[in-house]
Scaffold this motif. Sequence first.
Motif, PDB file in Angstrom:
ATOM      1  N   PHE A   1       0.855  -1.296   0.039  1.00 50.43           N
ATOM      2  CA  PHE A   1       0.016   0.059  -0.080  1.00 50.43           C
ATOM      3  C   PHE A   1       0.844   1.254   0.083  1.00 50.43           C
ATOM      4  N   TYR A   2       1.301   1.739  -1.263  1.00 51.71           N
ATOM      5  CA  TYR A   2       2.150   2.888  -1.439  1.00 51.71           C
ATOM      6  C   TYR A   2       1.359   4.154  -1.099  1.00 51.71           C
ATOM      7  N   GLU A   3       1.505   4.455   0.105  1.00 54.54           N
ATOM      8  CA  GLU A   3       0.354   5.622   0.332  1.00 54.54           C
ATOM      9  C   GLU A   3       1.259   7.080   0.009  1.00 54.54           C
ATOM     10  N   THR A   4       2.214   7.095  -0.409  1.00 55.35           N
ATOM     11  CA  THR A   4       2.774   8.277  -0.937  1.00 55.35           C
ATOM     12  C   THR A   4       2.692   8.426  -2.586  1.00 55.35           C
ATOM     13  N   ALA A   5       1.963   7.248  -3.040  1.00 49.01           N
ATOM     14  CA  ALA A   5       1.831   7.066  -4.545  1.00 49.01           C
ATOM     15  C   ALA A   5       0.961   8.334  -4.954  1.00 49.01           C
ATOM     16  N   VAL A   6       1.370   8.899  -6.039  1.00 43.68           N
ATOM     17  CA  VAL A   6       0.651  10.086  -6.671  1.00 43.68           C
ATOM     18  C   VAL A   6       0.091   9.891  -8.080  1.00 43.68           C
ATOM     19  N   ARG A   7      -1.307  10.282  -8.286  1.00 41.85           N
ATOM     20  CA  ARG A   7      -1.964  10.269  -9.424  1.00 41.85           C
ATOM     21  C   ARG A   7      -2.206  11.829  -9.804  1.00 41.85           C
ATOM     22  N   GLU A   8      -1.772  12.256 -11.167  1.00 38.25           N
ATOM     23  CA  GLU A   8      -2.119  13.798 -11.592  1.00 38.25           C
ATOM     24  C   GLU A   8      -2.491  13.508 -13.069  1.00 38.25           C
ATOM     25  N   ILE A   9      -3.704  13.672 -13.196  1.00 38.08           N
ATOM     26  CA  ILE A   9      -4.107  13.701 -14.588  1.00 38.08           C
ATOM     27  C   ILE A   9      -5.178  14.666 -15.156  1.00 38.08           C
ATOM     28  N   ASP A  10      -5.901  15.075 -14.207  1.00 38.10           N
ATOM     29  CA  ASP A  10      -6.570  16.399 -14.690  1.00 38.10           C
ATOM     30  C   ASP A  10      -6.789  17.067 -13.288  1.00 38.10           C
ATOM     31  N   GLY A  11      -6.162  18.387 -12.959  1.00 43.53           N
ATOM     32  CA  GLY A  11      -6.040  19.133 -11.699  1.00 43.53           C
ATOM     33  C   GLY A  11      -4.925  18.802 -10.964  1.00 43.53           C
ATOM     34  N   GLY A  12      -4.810  18.997  -9.872  1.00 40.62           N
ATOM     35  CA  GLY A  12      -3.730  18.990  -9.091  1.00 40.62           C
ATOM     36  C   GLY A  12      -3.371  17.425  -8.379  1.00 40.62           C
ATOM     37  N   PRO A  13      -2.183  17.216  -8.044  1.00 37.68           N
ATOM     38  CA  PRO A  13      -1.700  15.888  -7.807  1.00 37.68           C
ATOM     39  C   PRO A  13      -2.631  15.220  -6.524  1.00 37.68           C
ATOM     40  N   VAL A  14      -2.841  13.818  -6.452  1.00 34.89           N
ATOM     41  CA  VAL A  14      -3.707  13.214  -5.603  1.00 34.89           C
ATOM     42  C   VAL A  14      -2.736  12.100  -5.061  1.00 34.89           C
ATOM     43  N   VAL A  15      -2.660  12.311  -3.774  1.00 36.48           N
ATOM     44  CA  VAL A  15      -1.664  11.091  -2.948  1.00 36.48           C
ATOM     45  C   VAL A  15      -2.653  10.137  -2.419  1.00 36.48           C
ATOM     46  N   LEU A  16      -2.201   8.860  -2.608  1.00 33.44           N
ATOM     47  CA  LEU A  16      -3.209   7.645  -2.188  1.00 33.44           C
ATOM     48  C   LEU A  16      -3.617   7.806  -0.838  1.00 33.44           C
ATOM     49  N   LEU A  17      -2.749   8.160   0.289  1.00 34.95           N
ATOM     50  CA  LEU A  17      -3.216   8.199   1.619  1.00 34.95           C
ATOM     51  C   LEU A  17      -4.339   9.385   1.601  1.00 34.95           C
ATOM     52  N   ASP A  18      -3.973  10.535   1.001  1.00 36.50           N
ATOM     53  CA  ASP A  18      -5.034  11.543   1.107  1.00 36.50           C
ATOM     54  C   ASP A  18      -6.325  11.149   0.410  1.00 36.50           C
ATOM     55  N   TYR A  19      -6.122  10.338  -0.532  1.00 35.29           N
ATOM     56  CA  TYR A  19      -7.645   9.950  -1.147  1.00 35.29           C
ATOM     57  C   TYR A  19      -8.222   9.025  -0.262  1.00 35.29           C
ATOM     58  N   ALA A  20      -7.770   8.278   0.348  1.00 33.66           N
ATOM     59  CA  ALA A  20      -8.366   7.063   1.072  1.00 33.66           C
ATOM     60  C   ALA A  20      -9.026   7.722   2.338  1.00 33.66           C
ATOM     61  N   THR A  21      -8.048   8.696   3.032  1.00 38.02           N
ATOM     62  CA  THR A  21      -8.762   9.501   4.102  1.00 38.02           C
ATOM     63  C   THR A  21      -9.933  10.419   4.042  1.00 38.02           C
ATOM     64  N   ALA A  22      -9.804  11.084   2.584  1.00 40.92           N
ATOM     65  CA  ALA A  22     -10.843  11.887   2.275  1.00 40.92           C
ATOM     66  C   ALA A  22     -12.033  11.096   2.030  1.00 40.92           C
ATOM     67  N   ALA A  23     -11.658   9.806   1.676  1.00 40.86           N
ATOM     68  CA  ALA A  23     -12.955   9.124   1.303  1.00 40.86           C
ATOM     69  C   ALA A  23     -13.896   8.516   2.568  1.00 40.86           C
ATOM     70  N   PHE A  24     -13.046   8.392   3.874  1.00 35.18           N
ATOM     71  CA  PHE A  24     -14.018   8.081   5.044  1.00 35.18           C
ATOM     72  C   PHE A  24     -14.170   9.392   5.772  1.00 35.18           C
ATOM     73  N   ARG A  25     -13.364  10.444   5.664  1.00 38.90           N
ATOM     74  CA  ARG A  25     -13.606  11.666   6.442  1.00 38.90           C
ATOM     75  C   ARG A  25     -14.553  12.472   5.691  1.00 38.90           C
ATOM     76  N   GLY A  26     -14.697  12.560   4.285  1.00 40.83           N
ATOM     77  CA  GLY A  26     -15.726  13.288   3.635  1.00 40.83           C
ATOM     78  C   GLY A  26     -15.347  14.740   3.489  1.00 40.83           C
ATOM     79  N   ASP A  27     -14.308  15.190   3.913  1.00 39.19           N
ATOM     80  CA  ASP A  27     -14.239  16.719   4.064  1.00 39.19           C
ATOM     81  C   ASP A  27     -13.324  17.269   2.903  1.00 39.19           C
ATOM     82  N   ALA A  28     -12.948  16.472   1.853  1.00 38.51           N
ATOM     83  CA  ALA A  28     -12.219  16.958   0.984  1.00 38.51           C
ATOM     84  C   ALA A  28     -12.506  16.100  -0.328  1.00 38.51           C
ATOM     85  N   ALA A  29     -13.193  16.878  -1.275  1.00 37.78           N
ATOM     86  CA  ALA A  29     -13.574  16.445  -2.627  1.00 37.78           C
ATOM     87  C   ALA A  29     -12.713  16.299  -3.667  1.00 37.78           C
TER      88      ALA A  29
END
Length: 389
Positions: free
Chosen positions: A300-328
């Motif tokens: 689980f490479y939590e610092t992995a980054v995806r950046e296709i359209d818009g700003g970069p997305v870090v895996l751990l941030d993506y997962a955390t936001a999914a459960f917290r719901g405070d960052a779309a």
Amino acid sequence: MIGYEIEIDLPVVDGKGAKIKGDTKLAASRTRTDGKPVFKVVADSRSLPDGRKYSNLEFVTRPWSVVGDGHTRGPAALLDTLTRIRTVRDAFYRNTTALLSAPADLLDVLPAGTGARLAGGNGYQESAGTEGKGDGLFVHYSVGVPVSGMATFFDRLRRAAPLRDGVYLPDARHRLQQANAFAERAVQEFLPRNRPSDAGRNAPALSARARRDREVLGYLQLVFMQITAFADHADTVARGGPDSGIKNRTVVLSRSPLADVHAHLDPEVRTALRTHHDALVTLLADDYQEEGRVRKDMGFYETAVREIDGGPVVLLDYATAAFRGDAAVPQQSVFGGMRQIAPHVEEEAVMVPFEIRTLGSSLKSWTQVEADLRDLCDWVQSSHELGMA
């Protein structure tokens, strides 16, 4: 709502014989509803046997409501559209060197399609009519499912997309099978359901509790499939694999940002997810994502980054936001190649739009597509009925 996309192998070029940019709208059906065509013909992209890219044809339908009052009209409209697409497709194959406007009584050519012509002699490989490939139809379904009916819909989908030898996208199907186990365990350990006695004999309270239970089980499964798709892709890249095909890491691809879905959950569910977000990410990463279909030591490479359209997305941030719901976090920024659609109200239910990446065989016959559409209509309607109970 249900809509669908059907790709065929047949090549198309612009007026100068050159490849056409993907997603270019070339023509629209003359048959319209509410002033809108029931489908459009667009350019997509495929590879020739020698690796060069060419433009192929794709039919993209309008969506139809299939719940409530729409359940009497929507399924028939979806199947009628399928018949019209087949008529145009057959006309193309009878005239593989003709201009795209050949079936002029069926299509209106759009400005970007002016001068476009079919190019069947470019050396492409035709799958239609070959063994095991049906009519060569590569199909994706877009389906809106009620927030409180997602768990029911996923149960239907698991039975229709089983994991066995030789299936299309086996790793994605493995995650679909795991999703329910993850959700059940997460609820048991961190989000305990109320016992029936907690609501006494109050029928409305029991109904509200049952709806909350369905919501959390459905949302946890949806989140699991999105996060593991990102994580599995990151694991492949870290091991030297290709940085492509991330959408095919999941059977169900949410077309809405997860925080937007989270916002429509019951307040109790949202609070519980936020409270336990760290534990939920750890459970997903340590006990489930590492258990791949073939390898049992996926990272689980939590610092992995995806950046296709818009700003970069870090895996751990993506997962955390999914459960917290405070960052779309835009789904487009992680998965690319989609038009995001916000959750919307349909027949008094909040519907979440999904793209179904695999259902049955990878290449289908017209009969199989018809059967899939009938099933999807029934699954959405039953999910809607249960979700509103």
